[in-house]
Design an enzyme around this catalytic site. Structure first.
Site, PDB file in Angstrom:
ATOM      1  N   LYS A  51     -10.486   4.682 -14.591  1.00  0.00           N
ATOM      2  CA  LYS A  51     -11.224   4.590 -13.329  1.00  0.00           C
ATOM      3  C   LYS A  51     -12.727   4.455 -13.559  1.00  0.00           C
ATOM      4  O   LYS A  51     -13.410   3.766 -12.818  1.00  0.00           O
ATOM      5  CB  LYS A  51     -10.929   5.786 -12.435  1.00  0.00           C
ATOM      6  CG  LYS A  51      -9.516   5.735 -11.876  1.00  0.00           C
ATOM      7  CD  LYS A  51      -9.334   6.591 -10.652  1.00  0.00           C
ATOM      8  CE  LYS A  51      -7.962   6.299 -10.062  1.00  0.00           C
ATOM      9  NZ  LYS A  51      -7.621   7.093  -8.919  1.00  0.00           N
ATOM     10  N   LYS A  94      -0.950  -0.863 -13.540  1.00  0.00           N
ATOM     11  CA  LYS A  94      -0.091  -0.317 -12.472  1.00  0.00           C
ATOM     12  C   LYS A  94      -0.572  -0.773 -11.092  1.00  0.00           C
ATOM     13  O   LYS A  94      -1.759  -1.049 -10.898  1.00  0.00           O
ATOM     14  CB  LYS A  94      -0.030   1.197 -12.540  1.00  0.00           C
ATOM     15  CG  LYS A  94      -1.301   1.894 -12.149  1.00  0.00           C
ATOM     16  CD  LYS A  94      -1.067   3.369 -11.876  1.00  0.00           C
ATOM     17  CE  LYS A  94      -2.309   3.939 -11.216  1.00  0.00           C
ATOM     18  NZ  LYS A  94      -2.129   5.054 -10.365  1.00  0.00           N
ATOM     19  N   LYS A 100      -3.853   1.507  -5.214  1.00  0.00           N
ATOM     20  CA  LYS A 100      -4.525   1.360  -3.912  1.00  0.00           C
ATOM     21  C   LYS A 100      -5.936   0.815  -4.080  1.00  0.00           C
ATOM     22  O   LYS A 100      -6.438   0.103  -3.238  1.00  0.00           O
ATOM     23  CB  LYS A 100      -4.709   2.726  -3.240  1.00  0.00           C
ATOM     24  CG  LYS A 100      -3.509   3.513  -2.994  1.00  0.00           C
ATOM     25  CD  LYS A 100      -3.947   4.768  -2.220  1.00  0.00           C
ATOM     26  CE  LYS A 100      -3.042   5.925  -2.504  1.00  0.00           C
ATOM     27  NZ  LYS A 100      -3.553   6.806  -3.574  1.00  0.00           N
TER      28      LYS A 100
END
Ligand code: AQP
Length: 330
Positions: free
Chosen positions: A117, A198, A201
């Site tokens: 992230k 993956k 969102k």
């Protein structure tokens, strides 16, 4: 020793918008089946969502939307506790205590989700780095036995175990040691635009995911544009055909046909045919899901969250006061 009749299950999803098939197949859809034999606690983890900048109005809307998705997925508030994380302040209080007495920089430096992230950017929030400790306190406050999640959260559940063991050996045996509960199939649904990452969102492109609230046109367009592999065979082979293997997994989980059956059905047929049929399967699923979703009012969701908060707080308060006593601060 802590005695409980049924095993306790705890899990949650961040209300960061665009809940997708990965969240559903990897986590939420499994929860409903666990409700009869376990004490289930399902949380809308809004304090996790703010580790990344959120628009306040959007966040408010997404909290209701996420809880509504739980209800539409078959989570029954008569059987399970459903609540909003930020409304039970014991979560952040225990996170601070664990930060100080159990967690080490070296533990958090190993967390791969933070690395993914942050993408090497040092200008991210401290909360993003510390996220796994808040997740550990979510889990440990409720004497959790099992944490049903997708594969991406396995490392975080393992960290919860480490933090609990450290606390127990340093102070008092207060925390139960939780186990991750990860299904073999669907635990890692990959992005439709990139079969090596993956489904997420917060993906940069909306062509990465099928949102649970996508319209039939959006869903069809996304499936038809999904990346495929070289060759034309419809075959499950994660190594050499990651994109088709991912689409087969989604198809199988939504249609209840096995992957083997699908391989037979599509023998000698091309990707185009396969994707057209998959689009129909996804659209049918979304249509049923959204029918249930649209019947639930915001008022009903608010009432469920308030009742859930009271029940959750009752458990969390007791655990936190035991922790505080053993630390010498109460
Ligand atoms: N692609 C996935 N396949 C299977 N399971 C998945 N989960 C997430 N993505 C997949 C599972 O969904 C639950 C809720 O996840 P989360 O909201 O806590 O955050 P996440 O794991 O970081 O999921 P996202 O979608 O990638 O969200 P963003 O982009 O906001 O970070 C978890 O049980 C997770 O394992």
């Amino acid at each position: 020793m802590i005695h409980q009749e049924k095993p306790t299950i705890f899990s949650g999803v961040q209300p960061s918008g665009n809940l997708h098939l990965g969240n559903y197949l990897g986590a939420i859809s499994r929860w409903a089946n666990l409700q009869d034999k376990n004490q289930c606690i399902f949380c809308v983890v809004d304090y996790h969502a703010i580790t990344i900048k959120q628009d306040p109005l959007e966040l408010k809307k997404n909290i209701i939307e996420t809880a509504k998705i739980y209800l539409a997925s078959g989570i029954d508030p008569k059987k399970s506790i459903i609540f909003q994380q930020s409304q039970v302040s014991e979560h952040t209080e225990l996170a601070w205590i664990l930060n100080c007495v159990s967690a080490r920089m070296s533990d958090l430096n190993k967390m791969t989700q933070y690395k993914d992230k942050a993408e090497g950017n040092e200008n991210v929030s401290v909360g993003l780095f510390d996220y796994p400790v808040l997740m550990a306190s979510d889990i440990l406050l409720y004497n959790t036995d099992l944490v049903p999640t997708g594969e991406d959260q396995k490392q975080h559940v393992e960290l919860s175990r480490t933090l609990a063991k450290r606390f127990n050996s340093q102070y008092k045996e207060l925390f139960r040691i939780p186990e991750p509960l990860i299904e073999r199939s669907g635990a890692r649904i990959m992005g439709l635009d990139d079969a090596f990452k993956k489904m997420s969102k917060s993906a940069k492109s909306e062509f990465n995911y099928i949102g649970l609230l996508d319209s039939p046109e959006q869903a069809r367009k996304k499936i038809m544009k999904a990346v495929t592999d070289t060759g034309s065979e419809i075959k499950y082979d994660k190594e050499n055909k990651p994109a088709i293997s991912n689409l087969l997994t989604i198809y199988s989980l939504l249609s209840k046909k096995t992957i083997k059956e699908l391989e037979v059905d599509y023998k000698g047929r091309g990707y185009g045919d396969f994707k057209k049929d998959l689009a129909e399967v996804v659209i049918n699923f979304l249509s049923d899901f959204q029918k249930r979703y649209n019947k639930i009012s915001d008022k009903e969701v608010v009432s469920v969250l308030l009742k859930g908060k009271k029940k959750a707080k009752n458990i969390a308060e007791k655990k936190l006061s035991e922790v505080k006593k053993s630390l010498g601060v109460l």
